[in-house]
Design an enzyme around this catalytic site. Structure first.
Site, PDB file in Angstrom:
ATOM      1  N   CYS A  79       0.826  -1.099   0.164  1.00 56.62           N
ATOM      2  CA  CYS A  79      -0.058  -0.066   0.064  1.00 56.62           C
ATOM      3  C   CYS A  79       0.869   1.289  -0.096  1.00 56.62           C
ATOM      4  O   CYS A  79       0.337   2.353   0.069  1.00 56.62           O
ATOM      5  CB  CYS A  79      -0.864  -0.009   1.262  1.00 56.62           C
ATOM      6  SG  CYS A  79      -0.080   0.323   2.772  1.00 56.62           S
ATOM      7  N   CYS A 103       3.834  -6.926   5.363  1.00 56.89           N
ATOM      8  CA  CYS A 103       3.514  -7.472   4.059  1.00 56.89           C
ATOM      9  C   CYS A 103       4.941  -8.112   3.846  1.00 56.89           C
ATOM     10  O   CYS A 103       4.747  -9.356   3.296  1.00 56.89           O
ATOM     11  CB  CYS A 103       2.958  -6.932   3.197  1.00 56.89           C
ATOM     12  SG  CYS A 103       1.626  -5.876   3.442  1.00 56.89           S
ATOM     13  N   CYS A 124       4.110  -2.320  28.972  1.00 56.64           N
ATOM     14  CA  CYS A 124       2.994  -1.416  28.759  1.00 56.64           C
ATOM     15  C   CYS A 124       2.586  -0.536  29.891  1.00 56.64           C
ATOM     16  O   CYS A 124       2.637  -0.883  31.273  1.00 56.64           O
ATOM     17  CB  CYS A 124       1.541  -2.110  28.421  1.00 56.64           C
ATOM     18  SG  CYS A 124       0.265  -1.513  28.388  1.00 56.64           S
ATOM     19  N   CYS A 135      -4.114  -2.914  20.674  1.00 54.80           N
ATOM     20  CA  CYS A 135      -2.939  -3.405  19.860  1.00 54.80           C
ATOM     21  C   CYS A 135      -3.501  -4.592  19.134  1.00 54.80           C
ATOM     22  O   CYS A 135      -4.133  -5.567  19.734  1.00 54.80           O
ATOM     23  CB  CYS A 135      -1.719  -3.955  20.679  1.00 54.80           C
ATOM     24  SG  CYS A 135      -0.597  -4.723  19.839  1.00 54.80           S
ATOM     25  N   CYS A 178       5.110   1.837   4.007  1.00 53.25           N
ATOM     26  CA  CYS A 178       6.055   1.593   4.658  1.00 53.25           C
ATOM     27  C   CYS A 178       6.947   2.819   4.201  1.00 53.25           C
ATOM     28  O   CYS A 178       7.691   3.412   4.714  1.00 53.25           O
ATOM     29  CB  CYS A 178       6.491   0.360   4.349  1.00 53.25           C
ATOM     30  SG  CYS A 178       5.650  -0.842   5.200  1.00 53.25           S
ATOM     31  N   CYS A 189      -6.978  -5.679  23.044  1.00 52.77           N
ATOM     32  CA  CYS A 189      -5.624  -5.583  22.940  1.00 52.77           C
ATOM     33  C   CYS A 189      -4.896  -6.949  22.979  1.00 52.77           C
ATOM     34  O   CYS A 189      -4.999  -7.806  23.819  1.00 52.77           O
ATOM     35  CB  CYS A 189      -5.256  -4.724  24.163  1.00 52.77           C
ATOM     36  SG  CYS A 189      -3.373  -4.332  24.028  1.00 52.77           S
ATOM     37  N   CYS A 195      -0.988   3.032  19.257  1.00 49.37           N
ATOM     38  CA  CYS A 195      -2.179   2.915  19.323  1.00 49.37           C
ATOM     39  C   CYS A 195      -3.025   2.743  20.521  1.00 49.37           C
ATOM     40  O   CYS A 195      -4.088   3.294  20.719  1.00 49.37           O
ATOM     41  CB  CYS A 195      -2.451   1.351  18.693  1.00 49.37           C
ATOM     42  SG  CYS A 195      -1.802   1.332  16.853  1.00 49.37           S
ATOM     43  N   CYS A 211       6.764  -0.597  20.779  1.00 50.57           N
ATOM     44  CA  CYS A 211       5.898   0.498  20.455  1.00 50.57           C
ATOM     45  C   CYS A 211       5.699   1.284  21.933  1.00 50.57           C
ATOM     46  O   CYS A 211       5.468   2.450  21.629  1.00 50.57           O
ATOM     47  CB  CYS A 211       4.263   0.020  19.970  1.00 50.57           C
ATOM     48  SG  CYS A 211       4.411  -0.505  18.259  1.00 50.57           S
ATOM     49  N   HIS A 266       2.941  -6.473  26.830  1.00 48.69           N
ATOM     50  CA  HIS A 266       1.852  -6.526  28.046  1.00 48.69           C
ATOM     51  C   HIS A 266       2.827  -6.868  29.124  1.00 48.69           C
ATOM     52  O   HIS A 266       2.817  -6.026  30.148  1.00 48.69           O
ATOM     53  CB  HIS A 266       1.051  -7.745  27.625  1.00 48.69           C
ATOM     54  CG  HIS A 266       0.103  -7.946  28.866  1.00 48.69           C
ATOM     55  ND1 HIS A 266      -0.861  -6.895  29.234  1.00 48.69           N
ATOM     56  CD2 HIS A 266       0.114  -8.846  29.684  1.00 48.69           C
ATOM     57  CE1 HIS A 266      -1.724  -7.319  30.469  1.00 48.69           C
ATOM     58  NE2 HIS A 266      -0.990  -8.378  30.644  1.00 48.69           N
ATOM     59  N   CYS A 284       2.756  -2.699  10.862  1.00 49.38           N
ATOM     60  CA  CYS A 284       2.096  -2.262   9.686  1.00 49.38           C
ATOM     61  C   CYS A 284       1.793  -0.659  10.138  1.00 49.38           C
ATOM     62  O   CYS A 284       0.639  -0.498  10.642  1.00 49.38           O
ATOM     63  CB  CYS A 284       0.986  -3.162   9.650  1.00 49.38           C
ATOM     64  SG  CYS A 284      -0.014  -2.729   8.330  1.00 49.38           S
ATOM     65  N   CYS A 316      -7.137  -0.851  31.384  1.00 52.36           N
ATOM     66  CA  CYS A 316      -6.239  -1.672  30.478  1.00 52.36           C
ATOM     67  C   CYS A 316      -7.172  -2.169  29.347  1.00 52.36           C
ATOM     68  O   CYS A 316      -8.530  -2.323  29.499  1.00 52.36           O
ATOM     69  CB  CYS A 316      -5.896  -3.063  31.369  1.00 52.36           C
ATOM     70  SG  CYS A 316      -5.303  -4.318  30.218  1.00 52.36           S
ATOM     71  N   CYS A 372       0.348  -6.038  14.757  1.00 55.37           N
ATOM     72  CA  CYS A 372       0.977  -6.071  13.673  1.00 55.37           C
ATOM     73  C   CYS A 372       2.350  -6.445  13.510  1.00 55.37           C
ATOM     74  O   CYS A 372       3.155  -6.469  12.147  1.00 55.37           O
ATOM     75  CB  CYS A 372       0.739  -4.434  12.976  1.00 55.37           C
ATOM     76  SG  CYS A 372       1.422  -3.379  13.671  1.00 55.37           S
TER      77      CYS A 372
END
Lengths: 557, 343
Positions: free
Chosen positions: B49, B153, B235, B289, B52, B261, B282, B270, B231, B194, B255, B292
């Site tokens: 797409c 991908c 987190c 989450c 990236c 999640c 996210c 992340c 997690h 992603c 949470c 991805c």
């Protein structure tokens, strides 16, 4: 003789353009122009098939991945289809404002990268305007010659725009905060102030630098027109006579009024209308303002690699079947038509359906109140052209920059109100999401059965603009623009053409800059021992900002 | 401070990718300037797409412009790593674009980097200049000294590989194994998510150019970024979980576990590094989450808004058990036990 450009770069996705040449004789000699043009989308993934059977709420995440350049628009169209299918409308004003903020910031990013990174290099070189020529000499070149100053600044500013999307959506590309009936993110003072801080910087870049640059291009364009007319012995005003379209413009409207969401919804329920309460209106301009009517959209597939059985169907009744070796077909892109006719979509279509052919956009600094004077523009070619499309994109960015700060300020009043009209996943439901992607009118259709997706269809902007011929034989908008008669394919290379327009010094400078990068033959396509300069054709193609991953997304069985 | 092979990876690990890049930007640029040769990058875009590429353009320290134009080789003025081929931003198109790929092939041995974005599909679903994308990959892959799969991908098939995978999309490693090229498959560095994260790519590229070996996990992901459980280890909302406070609808605080999640099954940084110049991620905007960074995304994690324990068997595969292996097994079992006690 056929000239093929494959791959067309500096667009999203895989596009192949085939052009049959015609020879034109004028008092100055014989010239090659494009006679017939064919646009082929070359990649297929099959989104609508793998959405079948999935939880409807997942559509928000999946459909963004149709396109990583314009994911936020797919998110919004999908979310609006979900809102309706879940009967979770009208969405609360705070949610509409947050969605609008995301869309404004993301539009500014998108129009900015297109203006500078994608279509800009050709414009900069052709119009001899250094700030828009890529900074091939790095920071030193920027400092000493201003070479690529706007291009470089754009890389920094598009990042800031996307930071705003990330503040509300978690990240960009592919934000995460959408939910049927609203959003998941809360409007805190911190988020609002972080947004405003960046929005002011963006506004200054758009209102000052982008407007300055586009005005310089408009002016230089007159010289380009004069010189090219002299060379060709034709009367071409400039880029307003290059890439001439159909004069039919379609828009679904964008940025709804958070306090009048009922008006926004009518069109999605099938009523005729223009969504006049929104910042950009819906409409089907054909020389004058016309109401938009959802029922008039059909998709044709005679020249695409899909079975003819469902050709001419409406988005909520079509079923598409891949036929890889279909005779005569030349694209993965279908041919959507409105009222059986070819319509252009995109920034120009939005501007024309909202303001007609004469635009006036205020430029008042959102913090200091300083008035930089309105940005005024009259559409040069009412049928659409390279110049009008490029200017419209900048005008769109300016409107979004103005509105972004307004929406952020307005959100302060809704800080403690609901962000989602929550509903459980329904047994059955259906809905249309009609929105504007940066590249134009975007439709998502969703049908739910047994709490999962039974059918999903998208009709996206690049399907309209880059479509192949339809069952009636009408070429798509980009095809018509390429074959409008003025798409000159010189046998001279880029520096030679630039010498002819701007003098030897400039041509030599370009030649020296391009050679060490291996780009001496930039835009030259070889055919039968001859080479053709495709700069104008590329300008036309890129003026639509094609997005091929979007255009090709349909079902295979 | 000078960056050396010894302290580079240590610093990244200690500070997190983003903090490292913003603190040591000048040193990274200096270190790269000292690498006295022109690096050749070929960035191929297949069943993608283009998210990236756009994500890479969000790189902050150094930004994409510095990477491509300002970090020059000695006084040659030639940029250290100008992409010879990169459809979305390169100046050339058509014939010349493809021709420049040949220049990449002829680059100095040891200094040719191949970056793949997007999935590899069945023949006929992505054709560039009359040639299938899979053939384009095979055409260049033998010349690549370093291979990076960027984004979900290219790593594992990603979104287009979702059931029933109409275009036969798969990740680069799987494709190479099917082609009998296990030798090359094992060379691939997978940088998923992603879209892929720009800081991950910048650090991976820097490590490659400085000649450092990145330690990879069983899915060939750099452990530096994908070695810790979201997690269990990272987190910031974990205290809510321990206290039994859960978000179940948009707007609630707690949470995100019951809101779908997938953090407990996901190994990525992340929460630490965040996105877009460290602004957010996210989970921070009230969303779950969606996993991805992991192989099996998306089908292993859908429906995205259903808790891990409620995931329906999809395509006759129970997502709760198929993918659970090794360290994940231990962690999940532990958490399941814990959940059992709490619920």
């Amino acid at each position: 003789m056929k000239v093929v450009i494959d791959p067309v770069t500096r667009i999203e996705g895989h596009l192949r353009v085939t052009m049959e040449l015609e020879s034109v004789s004028t008092k100055t000699g014989n010239w090659f122009v494009v006679g017939k043009a064919y646009s082929s989308g070359m990649m297929f993934r099959g989104f609508e098939i793998f959405l079948k059977g999935k939880d409807p709420r997942d559509a928000f995440f999946f459909t963004q991945r149709i396109c990583g350049v314009c994911p936020a628009a797919h998110a919004e169209a999908s979310n609006q289809a979900l809102d309706i299918a879940f009967d979770a409308v009208p969405v609360p004003p705070a949610a509409t404002l947050i969605r609008n903020i995301i869309q404004c910031a993301y539009y500014i990013y998108d129009h900015m990268i297109h203006t500078y990174l994608l279509v800009g290099p050709e414009l900069g070189i052709l119009c001899k305007y250094p700030p828009m020529i890529p900074p091939v000499l790095g920071k030193e070149g920027i400092a000493k010659m201003g070479l690529g100053s706007s291009y470089a600044k754009c890389i920094e500013m598009q990042r800031k725009a996307n930071e705003i999307v990330a503040i509300w959506g978690g990240k960009f590309p592919h934000h995460a905060c959408g939910y049927p009936g609203g959003v998941t993110v809360k409007p805190t003072s911190e988020r609002i102030s972080q947004t405003v801080a960046r929005a002011v910087e963006l506004w200054e870049f758009v209102a000052k630098t982008m407007i300055r640059d586009i005005q310089a291009i408009i002016q230089a364009n007159e010289t380009v027109g004069e010189k090219v007319s002299e060379i060709l012995g034709l009367n071409i005003r400039g880029l307003e006579d290059i890439g001439v379209g159909t004069g039919n413009f379609l828009s679904y409207g964008m940025l709804p009024d958070p306090e009048n969401y009922e008006d926004w919804l009518k069109v999605a329920y099938g009523e005729k209308g223009r969504r006049k309460s929104a910042v950009f209106h819906a409409g089907a301009w054909d020389g004058s303002f016309k109401d938009f009517d959802l029922k008039k959209i059909q998709e044709f597939v005679k020249y695409a690699w899909y079975s003819d059985e469902y050709s001419g169907k409406r988005p909520d009744e079509e079923e598409t079947v891949v036929e890889l070796n279909k005779p005569g077909a030349y694209s993965w892109i279908k041919a959507p038509r409105y009222d059986g006719k070819v319509y252009e979509v995109g920034p120009l279509a939005r501007m024309v359906n909202t303001f007609g052919l004469s635009w006036r956009i205020p430029r008042v600094h959102p913090i200091t109140g300083e008035d930089l004077g309105d940005f005024v523009y009259k559409v040069r070619n009412p049928k659409g052209s390279v110049l009008d499309r490029v200017v419209a994109r900048v005008a769109n960015a300016l409107i979004c920059a103005n509105k972004l700060i307004e929406f952020a300020k307005m959100l302060m009043e809704f800080k403690d109100s609901s962000i989602c009209k929550y509903k459980d996943v329904p047994e059955t439901g259906e809905g249309f999401g009609l929105y504007e992607a940066p590249r134009g009118a975007l439709l998502h259709y969703l049908k739910i059965k047994n709490k999962v997706i039974e059918r999903y269809q998208c009709v996206v902007p690049s399907t309209w603009n880059q479509s192949p011929r339809d069952d009636m034989g009408q070429p798509g908008v980009m095809e018509q623009s390429l074959q409008c008669g003025t798409t000159w394919l010189p046998t001279m290379d880029v520096p030679t053409v630039c010498s002819a327009i701007w003098g030897e010094d400039y041509g030599n400078l370009l030649r020296k800059a391009l050679a060490p990068l291996g780009l001496a033959e930039l835009n030259m396509e070889p055919v039968n021992g001859q080479k053709f300069n495709t700069t104008l054709a590329l300008l036309i193609i890129r003026s639509f900002d094609p997005c091929i991953a979007c255009a090709v997304h349909v079902i295979s069985k | 401070m000078r960056l050396s092979r010894r302290n580079f990876l240590k610093l990244v690990a200690a500070m997190g990718a983003t903090a490292f890049l913003s603190t040591y930007k000048a040193e990274v640029v200096e270190a790269l300037n000292e690498v006295k040769d022109y690096w050749h990058i070929c960035w191929l875009n297949g069943g993608a797409c283009t998210g990236c590429t756009i994500s890479f353009a969000q790189a902050t320290d150094p930004d994409i412009l510095e990477i491509f134009t300002s970090i020059t080789v000695g006084n040659s003025r030639l940029p250290i790593a100008l992409p010879d081929y990169m459809e979305t931003i390169e100046p050339a198109s058509g014939w010349l674009a493809e021709h420049l790929k040949e220049r990449w092939k002829k680059g100095t041995k040891g200094r040719r980097i191949l970056i793949i974005e997007g999935a590899i599909q069945k023949k006929g679903y992505c054709v560039i200049r009359g040639k299938d994308f899979s053939e384009h990959v095979l055409d260049v892959i033998d010349y690549a000294d370093h291979i990076i799969a960027f984004g979900a991908c290219a790593c594992f098939g990603g979104i287009p590989s979702s059931h029933p995978n109409p275009s036969g999309a798969k990740g680069l490693q799987e494709f190479l194994r099917e082609e009998g090229r296990d030798d090359l498959a094992s060379k691939v560095i997978n940088v998923p998510c992603c879209p892929g994260h720009p800081d991950h790519l910048v650090i991976t590229l820097t490590a490659v150019m400085l000649g450092m070996k990145l330690e990879l996990d069983q899915h060939n992901r750099p452990k530096l970024f994908f070695g810790r459980n979201m997690h269990m280890e990272l987190c910031p909302y974990r205290p809510y979980y321990d206290m039994g406070i859960f978000e179940t609808k948009p707007g609630e605080e707690g949470c995100r576990y019951k809101f779908g999640c997938k953090g407990p099954d996901v190994y990525t940084d992340c929460a630490l590094r965040k996105w877009n110049n460290h602004v957010s991620y996210c989970v921070q905007v009230g969303a779950p989450c969606i996993g991805c960074a992991e192989p099996g995304f998306p089908d292993r994690f859908i429906p995205f808004y259903e808790p891990i324990t409620n995931r329906r068997p999809f395509f006759n595969i129970d997502p709760n058990y198929v993918w659970v292996g090794g360290a994940v097994l231990a962690g999940t079992a532990l958490m399941k036990k814990k959940r059992g006690e709490e619920e």
